[in-house]
Every structure is written in C-alpha cells, then in structure tokens.
Design a protein around this motif. Structure first.
Motif, PDB file in Angstrom:
ATOM      1  N   ASP A 136      37.100  55.664  36.020  1.00  0.00           N
ATOM      2  CA  ASP A 136      37.449  54.338  37.598  1.00  0.00           C
ATOM      3  C   ASP A 136      38.434  53.174  36.912  1.00  0.00           C
ATOM      4  O   ASP A 136      39.261  53.007  37.965  1.00  0.00           O
ATOM      5  N   TRP A 137      38.537  52.836  35.970  1.00  0.00           N
ATOM      6  CA  TRP A 137      39.038  51.795  35.464  1.00  0.00           C
ATOM      7  C   TRP A 137      40.274  51.582  35.178  1.00  0.00           C
ATOM      8  O   TRP A 137      40.845  50.709  35.762  1.00  0.00           O
ATOM      9  N   ALA A 168      32.935  50.938  32.086  1.00  0.00           N
ATOM     10  CA  ALA A 168      34.106  50.085  32.391  1.00  0.00           C
ATOM     11  C   ALA A 168      34.586  48.912  32.004  1.00  0.00           C
ATOM     12  O   ALA A 168      35.884  48.911  31.132  1.00  0.00           O
ATOM     13  N   ALA A 169      32.836  48.480  30.449  1.00  0.00           N
ATOM     14  CA  ALA A 169      33.145  47.228  29.407  1.00  0.00           C
ATOM     15  C   ALA A 169      34.334  47.916  28.313  1.00  0.00           C
ATOM     16  O   ALA A 169      34.728  46.500  27.449  1.00  0.00           O
ATOM     17  N   LEU A 170      34.433  48.542  28.382  1.00  0.00           N
ATOM     18  CA  LEU A 170      35.594  49.445  27.666  1.00  0.00           C
ATOM     19  C   LEU A 170      36.845  48.979  27.565  1.00  0.00           C
ATOM     20  O   LEU A 170      38.033  48.305  26.479  1.00  0.00           O
ATOM     21  N   ALA A 171      37.513  48.722  28.618  1.00  0.00           N
ATOM     22  CA  ALA A 171      38.470  48.439  29.177  1.00  0.00           C
ATOM     23  C   ALA A 171      39.146  46.840  27.926  1.00  0.00           C
ATOM     24  O   ALA A 171      40.562  47.696  27.521  1.00  0.00           O
ATOM     25  N   PHE A 399      33.980  52.588  14.807  1.00  0.00           N
ATOM     26  CA  PHE A 399      34.102  52.292  16.442  1.00  0.00           C
ATOM     27  C   PHE A 399      32.619  52.202  17.455  1.00  0.00           C
ATOM     28  O   PHE A 399      31.997  53.185  17.521  1.00  0.00           O
ATOM     29  N   PRO A 400      32.135  51.735  18.034  1.00  0.00           N
ATOM     30  CA  PRO A 400      31.257  50.960  18.752  1.00  0.00           C
ATOM     31  C   PRO A 400      31.627  52.038  19.671  1.00  0.00           C
ATOM     32  O   PRO A 400      32.928  52.118  20.752  1.00  0.00           O
ATOM     33  N   VAL A 401      30.595  52.838  20.580  1.00  0.00           N
ATOM     34  CA  VAL A 401      30.966  53.809  22.275  1.00  0.00           C
ATOM     35  C   VAL A 401      30.314  53.226  23.660  1.00  0.00           C
ATOM     36  O   VAL A 401      28.799  53.079  23.254  1.00  0.00           O
ATOM     37  N   TYR A 402      30.634  51.926  23.869  1.00  0.00           N
ATOM     38  CA  TYR A 402      29.778  52.117  24.972  1.00  0.00           C
ATOM     39  C   TYR A 402      30.054  53.130  25.960  1.00  0.00           C
ATOM     40  O   TYR A 402      30.555  53.512  26.972  1.00  0.00           O
ATOM     41  N   ARG A 403      28.593  53.495  25.677  1.00  0.00           N
ATOM     42  CA  ARG A 403      27.937  54.157  27.467  1.00  0.00           C
ATOM     43  C   ARG A 403      27.275  53.912  28.255  1.00  0.00           C
ATOM     44  O   ARG A 403      27.288  53.167  27.965  1.00  0.00           O
ATOM     45  N   PRO A 404      27.377  54.834  29.818  1.00  0.00           N
ATOM     46  CA  PRO A 404      26.609  53.402  30.339  1.00  0.00           C
ATOM     47  C   PRO A 404      25.541  53.293  30.269  1.00  0.00           C
ATOM     48  O   PRO A 404      24.323  54.057  29.657  1.00  0.00           O
ATOM     49  N   GLY A 405      24.791  51.905  30.449  1.00  0.00           N
ATOM     50  CA  GLY A 405      23.724  52.024  30.396  1.00  0.00           C
ATOM     51  C   GLY A 405      23.362  51.293  29.097  1.00  0.00           C
ATOM     52  O   GLY A 405      21.993  50.516  28.706  1.00  0.00           O
ATOM     53  N   TYR A 406      24.654  51.359  28.321  1.00  0.00           N
ATOM     54  CA  TYR A 406      24.302  50.869  27.064  1.00  0.00           C
ATOM     55  C   TYR A 406      23.430  49.484  27.133  1.00  0.00           C
ATOM     56  O   TYR A 406      22.996  48.832  25.875  1.00  0.00           O
ATOM     57  N   GLN A 407      23.674  48.593  27.932  1.00  0.00           N
ATOM     58  CA  GLN A 407      23.474  46.938  28.159  1.00  0.00           C
ATOM     59  C   GLN A 407      22.244  46.907  28.077  1.00  0.00           C
ATOM     60  O   GLN A 407      21.752  45.774  27.685  1.00  0.00           O
ATOM     61  N   ASP A 408      21.741  47.702  29.136  1.00  0.00           N
ATOM     62  CA  ASP A 408      20.137  47.765  29.225  1.00  0.00           C
ATOM     63  C   ASP A 408      19.375  48.137  27.319  1.00  0.00           C
ATOM     64  O   ASP A 408      18.253  47.703  27.598  1.00  0.00           O
TER      65      ASP A 408
END
Ligand SMILES: Cc1cc2nc3c(=O)[nH]c(=O)nc-3n(C[C@H](O)[C@H](O)[C@H](O)COP(=O)(O)OP(=O)(O)OC[C@H]3O[C@@H](n4cnc5c(N)ncnc54)[C@H](O)[C@@H]3O)c2cc1C
Length: 457
Positions: A136-137, A168-171, A399-408
């Motif tokens: 999306d980003w 989207a935080a990966l942007a 390399f960390p992979v930011y999957r949706p919900g990783y912040q939770d």
C-alpha cells in the motif's frame, strides 16, 4: 557510587561496543561478552585473500553531532571518502544512482518513463487508502506502474514474501537499506516536490569510510575499552540473566556466573526475554507468538575473487532481474584503495537472501560458489575474467521482517523487559529494528547515559 560500578555489555557489535566504549571512558569497570570469535557483529570486516571486505556494502551516514564526534574520535584521520556509485541492474541495462533524468529516459525509454510519471501523478490525485501494508505504502507514494516495475520483484527477492504481507512500517528503513530502487522513485518524488516548491536539492551519496573497512571502527572501540581497563571476552555467550526481585544482578555466561551492577544487552529481544527466570504465562505466550511473528531473513554472502582490477564502475549493484537469484553485488575494488592494497584482483560479494527453511541456506559452500560463478558470468559482470576462488559467509537472522501485527508482540515483550531495573536493551536485534550503524551508536550512547544515571556514576 564512589567505587567504579561493574557493568556487563552483551554483544560486541556496533550497539554494544558503543555503550561499552562510552562507559569505559568514564572509569566504569566494563566487561563485554561476545558470543562469536571476533568483534563488529554484522559490521565486522574480514581479512580475505590479502584484502579487506565487509559483510555486504556498509556505508556510514549520520547528521547527529554526537555520532559524528564519536566517528572522528575513533577513526581519526584514517578514513577516505567513498565516491558512492551504486547502480540498478535491470535486464537490459544498468541505471545510475543518483538518478540522472537523461540516463533514465534513455535506458527505460521515453514512453515507459512517461507512463510511470502518469501513473504516479494519478496516484497523487487519488491516493490509495488506508495504507496498512508495505505494498500500500509503495503504491501510494510512487504509483502502481512504478511499484510493479521497480519495487515489487526486487523487494520480494529480499523479503521472500509478497509485499502485501508486510507492515507499512518497513517503508522508512527499507528505502534506506534494502532497495536502491526506492531511491529512483525518491528522486522522482524529489523532482516533483522541488518543482512544486521551486527549490533545487543536490543528491549526494558520498560518505566517509574507515580505510581498514567498517570493522576497523569496532576493533578500535574494543581496544579503547581494554585501554580503559575493561575486558572484551570473545567466544563468551550469555546464557541467562541473574535477577533479585525486579533487579538484574548478574549474568550466566559460557565462562561461568558473574555478578554485575548493571547489564546493557544488544542480544536479540526474544532470546533475551527467555533468559529471565520465572516468566509469567502471558510473556511465555508472547514468546511463543514471537517465533511466528518476529521473524528474520538470513543472508548468504558468496565472495568471489575475480582476476581483474577494473570490472565495472559501480560500488554495488542491486540486481533487479528475475533471471538471477543473487540480490546485490558489491565491488570492494571501488571503495577505498587501502582495502585491496597491492593486489591486482577484485573481490565481489554476491548476496543471496533466504530463510533457513529454503534448501539454499543449507547448500554446501562449493555449490553456492558454483552458483555465484554461474550467475556472475550470466550477467556479464565478470567482463570475461576468470574467478580464482570463492568463500561463503552465512549471516543467520540478520534482517528483521515486519509482518502485520508484529508490534502487538514486540510491545509487551519490550514492556516486560522495561520493568526490570539495571538492564538496558539495545541494538538491531534487541529492538527488532531494521536499522543501520548510526542508530545503534545512538542507542549505545543513550544506554550508557541511562546506566550512569541509574548508578549515580
Ligand atoms: C548485508 C548488510 C548490509 C548492511 N548495510 C549497512 C549499511 O550500509 N550501513 C549501515 O549503517 N548499516 C548497515 N547494515 C546494518 C548494520 O550492520 C547493523 O545495523 C549493525 O551491525 C547492528 O549492530 P548491533 O550491535 O545492534 O547488532 P550486531 O551487529 O548483530 O551485533 C550483535 C552482537 O551480539 C552478539 N550476541 C548476540 N547474542 C549474544 C549472546 N547471548 N551472548 C553474547 N553475544 C551475543 C552477536 O554475536 C553479535 O556480534 C547492514 C547489515 C547487513 C546484514
């Protein structure tokens, strides 16, 4: 505190060594425990075939006065300016970066360039919303055509999953480290912004580089720690944290149990939490989820010694072609001359990104060297010169992979750690942050300040 506090630092990468160096300078008794046989972590430099090479391209950038002062203090005069000349390897040509409009239009074609700009302009007029995923980003910021043409395939090579499955935080970080293609589009955006603002900005990627490689900085920081009376223990893995109530009081390491007044850790977050005693049920549940959500991509580096001193002019090339599996090729010959010295050959580093489940990760070294040689020859980047030898380095989970919900999952684990006194948690793995050296230096300096404040030192 009147007697110097005894402080442990876990990990001798950029984050840990910056903290250790800053603390040792104040007179604290600092002991660094590094699991591996050398310092520098992912930013170390190897001695290879009489030359020096990093683990892929390691450029240093910072605008922060404190970071720049530390760089000057540690590196002194022993740096050279790398005239960074990255390129984007497409199937039919290589695009220069920083982008030159004439180069893009000549190589991509007038029609295609116009289509990309149109698609971008349409997206500006009717932006995609909401922006949840990395896809999306990218579409929102650069338009669908540019996304499909420049971003999608290369980044999927890098992350190993469709970009619609990433947060989207990966942007931000991805545009810095993972995808040079993003710079193509940033340049388009900059031109667009500049045209609107009537301003002109000069894009430059030149950067100061230590003459003995990136790892030279960390070799010197480790020496600095020792010169101030501290220790840097290699092959010393931290296995558990000793705790009294909510206060960290020491470490259990492969060298034995050791008492400390304060611990700064740059070890990866989930293993660090699991090293604390008596974990509550909800934390154990978050740790279990972390295995699926806080995931990493690994990197196989295949170094090839090519018998030529002038292969191609680029410092590194991002490989935007599905015709080869290799993701990025770095030519260390084009960094600073001190790296190759009197040697007449060029060392290339070919990066293969993968997960541990892929057969590539466990392929024998000889097979990986053969693959890299074949792909180098297929791209023509060897200029017809022979390859003398190859060498493989494996970087697991880098390399960390930011999957949706990783912040939770990340947030409660960080909060749990934050509830312990006398413990600092920093670094790329410690913060599960896709960051670069300067960010880890900053964390190291801040952790040193916090330790001193907590100890009244
Ligand atoms: C291919 C590649 C290219 C990159 N390019 C750039 C670039 O151009 N510019 C840039 O600035 N950055 C770049 N980076 C990122 C940079 O390398 C990292 O940001 C930096 O090295 C992270 O520092 P760190 O100290 O947090 O972690 P690390 O470098 O990973 O160091 C952590 C250390 O802790 C040790 N450790 C972990 N657990 C334990 C334990 N239990 N006990 C003892 N020791 C332990 C590890 O062995 C390791 O040595 C790149 C990274 C890669 C992989």
């Amino acid at each position: 505190m009147s007697t110097p506090p005894r402080i442990a630092v876990v990990g001798a990468g950029p984050a840990g060594l910056t903290a250790a160096y800053a603390l040792a300078r104040t007179g604290a008794r600092v002991e660094v425990h590094e699991a591996g046989p050398e310092v520098g972590g992912l930013s170390r430099t190897l001695d290879l075939w009489n030359q020096r090479v990093d683990l892929g391209p390691h450029r240093f950038h910072s605008q922060d006065a404190r970071i720049l002062a530390l760089f000057r203090e540690v590196v002194g005069e022993d740096w050279g300016l790398v005239r960074a000349h990255p390129g984007i390897f497409r199937e039919a040509h290589v695009l220069d970066y920083p982008l030159r409009a004439a180069d893009v239009v000549r190589k991509e074609g007038l029609l295609e360039s116009a289509r990309c700009v149109l698609s971008f302009a349409r997206q500006q007029a009717r932006p995609r919303a909401p922006v949840r995923t990395f896809e999306d980003w990218l579409v929102r910021h650069f338009g669908p055509r540019v996304y499909a043409r420049f971003f999608r395939d290369y980044n999927e090579k890098f992350f190993g999953v469709p970009l619609g499955q990433l947060d989207a935080a990966l942007a931000g970080p991805a545009s810095k480290d993972a995808s040079l293609v993003s710079t193509v589009l940033n340049a388009l955006r900059t031109q667009w912004d500049n045209a609107r603002a009537g301003a002109v900005k000069e894009v430059t990627q030149d950067f100061p580089y230590p003459v003995r490689g990136t790892g030279m900085v960390y070799e010197r920081m480790a020496r600095g720690v020792r010169e101030h009376g501290g220790e840097v223990f290699l092959d010393s893995r931290v296995e558990a944290l000793e705790v009294q109530g909510r206060r960290v009081t020491g470490l259990r390491t492969s060298r034995g149990a050791l008492p400390y007044d304060y611990v700064v850790s740059s070890a990866p977050l989930a293993p660090l939490v699991s090293q604390l005693p008596e974990l509550p049920g909800d934390v154990r549940e978050h740790l279990r989820r972390a295995r699926d959500v806080l995931t990493f991509r690994s990197n196989l580096l295949v170094y090839l010694e090519v018998q030529s001193s002038s292969l191609f002019p680029y410092s590194w090339l991002e490989m935007h072609t599905p015709a080869v599996r290799v993701g990025r090729v770095t030519n260390f010959r084009n960094w600073v001359p001190q790296l190759h010295g009197a040697e007449a050959s060029s060392i290339l580093c070919m990066e293969y990104w993968c997960s541990h489940e892929e057969p590539l990760w466990s392929a024998p070294d000889a097979e990986l060297v053969a693959l890299a040689k074949r792909e180098l020859s297929a791209t023509g980047l060897d200029g017809g010169a022979g390859v003398a030898r190859g060498h493989v380095v494996r970087l697991p989970r880098c390399f960390p992979v930011y999957r949706p919900g990783y912040q939770d999952v990340l947030r409660p684990l960080r909060e749990y750690l934050g509830g312990f006194e006398r413990l600092g948690n920093i670094g790329r793995g410690g913060q599960f942050s896709y960051n670069s050296q300067d960010a880890n230096w900053r964390m190291g300096l801040e952790a040193a300040d916090q330790a001193r404040a907590a100890l009244g030192w």
